[in-house]
Design a protein around this motif. Structure first.
Motif, PDB file in Angstrom:
ATOM      1  N   LEU B  97       0.849  -1.195   0.000  1.00 49.22           N
ATOM      2  CA  LEU B  97       0.000   0.000   0.000  1.00 49.22           C
ATOM      3  C   LEU B  97       0.884   1.244   0.000  1.00 49.22           C
ATOM      4  O   LEU B  97       2.006   1.214   0.498  1.00 49.22           O
ATOM      5  CB  LEU B  97      -0.899   0.012   1.239  1.00 49.22           C
ATOM      6  N   VAL B  98       0.347   2.327  -0.542  1.00 48.18           N
ATOM      7  CA  VAL B  98       1.065   3.603  -0.472  1.00 48.18           C
ATOM      8  C   VAL B  98       0.172   4.646   0.200  1.00 48.18           C
ATOM      9  O   VAL B  98      -1.049   4.638   0.034  1.00 48.18           O
ATOM     10  CB  VAL B  98       1.505   4.123  -1.864  1.00 48.18           C
ATOM     11  N   PRO B 180       6.019   8.689  -1.724  1.00 51.29           N
ATOM     12  CA  PRO B 180       4.924   8.044  -0.996  1.00 51.29           C
ATOM     13  C   PRO B 180       5.480   7.144   0.099  1.00 51.29           C
ATOM     14  O   PRO B 180       6.553   6.562  -0.058  1.00 51.29           O
ATOM     15  CB  PRO B 180       4.221   7.203  -2.065  1.00 51.29           C
ATOM     16  N   GLU B 181       4.764   7.058   1.216  1.00 49.84           N
ATOM     17  CA  GLU B 181       5.146   6.079   2.244  1.00 49.84           C
ATOM     18  C   GLU B 181       4.606   4.720   1.831  1.00 49.84           C
ATOM     19  O   GLU B 181       3.482   4.612   1.343  1.00 49.84           O
ATOM     20  CB  GLU B 181       4.548   6.477   3.593  1.00 49.84           C
ATOM     21  N   VAL B 182       5.404   3.704   2.040  1.00 50.38           N
ATOM     22  CA  VAL B 182       5.032   2.356   1.604  1.00 50.38           C
ATOM     23  C   VAL B 182       4.735   1.500   2.832  1.00 50.38           C
ATOM     24  O   VAL B 182       5.494   1.512   3.802  1.00 50.38           O
ATOM     25  CB  VAL B 182       6.184   1.727   0.784  1.00 50.38           C
ATOM     26  N   VAL B 183       3.629   0.789   2.781  1.00 45.89           N
ATOM     27  CA  VAL B 183       3.216  -0.069   3.893  1.00 45.89           C
ATOM     28  C   VAL B 183       2.930  -1.465   3.357  1.00 45.89           C
ATOM     29  O   VAL B 183       2.155  -1.623   2.415  1.00 45.89           O
ATOM     30  CB  VAL B 183       1.945   0.485   4.583  1.00 45.89           C
ATOM     31  N   PHE B 184       3.549  -2.461   3.948  1.00 44.77           N
ATOM     32  CA  PHE B 184       3.198  -3.857   3.641  1.00 44.77           C
ATOM     33  C   PHE B 184       2.097  -4.278   4.598  1.00 44.77           C
ATOM     34  O   PHE B 184       2.258  -4.168   5.818  1.00 44.77           O
ATOM     35  CB  PHE B 184       4.412  -4.776   3.823  1.00 44.77           C
ATOM     36  N   TRP B 185       0.998  -4.773   4.046  1.00 43.58           N
ATOM     37  CA  TRP B 185      -0.143  -5.098   4.894  1.00 43.58           C
ATOM     38  C   TRP B 185      -0.612  -6.528   4.627  1.00 43.58           C
ATOM     39  O   TRP B 185      -0.848  -6.886   3.466  1.00 43.58           O
ATOM     40  CB  TRP B 185      -1.308  -4.128   4.634  1.00 43.58           C
ATOM     41  N   PRO B 186      -0.771  -7.329   5.692  1.00 41.02           N
ATOM     42  CA  PRO B 186      -1.237  -8.714   5.488  1.00 41.02           C
ATOM     43  C   PRO B 186      -2.691  -8.731   4.989  1.00 41.02           C
ATOM     44  O   PRO B 186      -3.569  -8.153   5.640  1.00 41.02           O
ATOM     45  CB  PRO B 186      -1.122  -9.338   6.884  1.00 41.02           C
ATOM     46  N   ILE B 187      -2.920  -9.365   3.878  1.00 44.20           N
ATOM     47  CA  ILE B 187      -4.245  -9.321   3.238  1.00 44.20           C
ATOM     48  C   ILE B 187      -5.310  -9.993   4.123  1.00 44.20           C
ATOM     49  O   ILE B 187      -6.488  -9.662   4.028  1.00 44.20           O
ATOM     50  CB  ILE B 187      -4.190  -9.941   1.822  1.00 44.20           C
ATOM     51  N   ASN B 188      -4.882 -10.891   5.001  1.00 46.81           N
ATOM     52  CA  ASN B 188      -5.873 -11.527   5.890  1.00 46.81           C
ATOM     53  C   ASN B 188      -6.292 -10.613   7.043  1.00 46.81           C
ATOM     54  O   ASN B 188      -7.102 -10.998   7.882  1.00 46.81           O
ATOM     55  CB  ASN B 188      -5.366 -12.886   6.410  1.00 46.81           C
TER      56      ASN B 188
END
Lengths: 218, 218
Positions: B97-98, B180-188
């Motif tokens: 995500l950004v 942009p700030e980048v965020v890794f997000w668990p889809i669950n």
């Protein structure tokens, strides 16, 4: 100094994928920290109306970002009192969809009933009114689910998504040019609905997925 | 004469809920029949440009519906070569995500990377370019998922949703005013993301739900 466990990284300084933490080891509170930004928003130096029509206002805004970069953006400014979208379901988990002519894409589009809030009306009342006008049904129970934006980069518009339950036949006269067609659709066949290409609006799709999750957890 | 098994009914002539068929007894092909409309679309008698700005064209169209009702609608007409939205995932099912400033709602918004297609560019190339520019990652595999509309009642805009897999660090210079700030997000943990109120855009939400379904079925 940024917390290295958050996996946040500005673009152009890529994270090494092998060192990312995974969600398996993190609590919800740790995950939520990933979403928090300490960045300061841009200053708005000037706003100017650049175009107007019956429905739309277009505004140009001069922005200065915290790093000194400047830009002029254009945005659509909504009029009125907001909008509602209604996810109405039967006891056997069929959702009520309406098919209406969409002047933007110039075709008929199937989606959740929706409409503008009237002056002095609350969202719950507006939702039930739109449901009656567009589908010929009313709901004994209407509850708020969430608020969605459309294209927040250039539109101020937001829509309230509401869950309508305990449905019964009840009509109200709306201002539709032709009576919308009403379709009962099993929420567990959402994939088939998407594949059909008849329901393409992002707000309806997001609302239908949220409804499916909600019903699965009830 | 309408087929009574289809549960289609025009508004203001409510169906008796107790007589509806349920999805349990219907095949997919029977369900799809519910979506088909034989209604003839309105005639467009006149089109007129009513407002223009750098980004937007607003058009008024005079419509005559098949029942003789007439209306004037306004619509936003898109410029350019289309748009892409990218659902990029890691092997452990985290989505990229950004967070970017959204001038429409005047706040920072977290969502799927997206952008306009450049002249002469295909959607797959545009998706990978936007991904590199906004997140600092590229994908070895980019495939089409679906096309979404925004607000088809009054916007012609459509966006292609693409799935990006086999991610690796790779940057490209974009025109963003700030990285942009980048965020890794668990889809669950999509429910937690929605509850956070940081990701409100209908297109991102619909895209994330579709990604979650896609990964569950892979």
């Amino acid at each position: 100094m940024p917390d290295p466990t958050l996996s946040n990284s500005p673009a152009n300084t890529p994270t090494d994928l092998s060192t990312r933490d995974t969600s398996e080891t993190l609590q919800d509170s740790d995950l939520l920290k990933r979403l928090l930004s300490s960045r300061q928003g841009p200053k708005i130096h000037q706003r100017q109306r650049v175009a107007d029509s019956r429905l739309f206002h277009i505004e140009a805004i001069d922005l200065e970002f915290s790093n000194g970069e400047t830009r002029q953006y254009e945005r659509l400014v909504g009029k009125g009192y907001g909008a509602v979208m209604v996810a109405a379901v039967t006891t056997d988990h069929q959702v009520i969809l309406v098919k209406e002519y969409a002047a933007g894409t110039e075709c008929y589009e199937l989606g959740l009933p929706k409409g503008l809030v009237d002056p002095g009306e609350d969202h719950l009342t507006a939702a039930n009114r739109e449901l009656m006008e567009e589908t010929g049904f009313a709901a004994k129970s209407v509850t708020k689910m969430t608020e969605m934006s459309l294209a927040p980069a250039y539109m101020s518009h937001k829509i309230q998504l509401l869950l309508a339950q305990d449905i019964y036949p009840q009509t109200a006269k709306g201002d539709e040019p032709e009576p919308p067609e009403v379709v009962f659709w099993p929420i567990n066949k959402l994939d088939l609905l998407i594949q059909s290409g008849q329901c393409t609006e992002a707000r309806s799709l997001a609302g239908l997925f949220m409804l499916r999750d909600k019903l699965a957890n009830l």
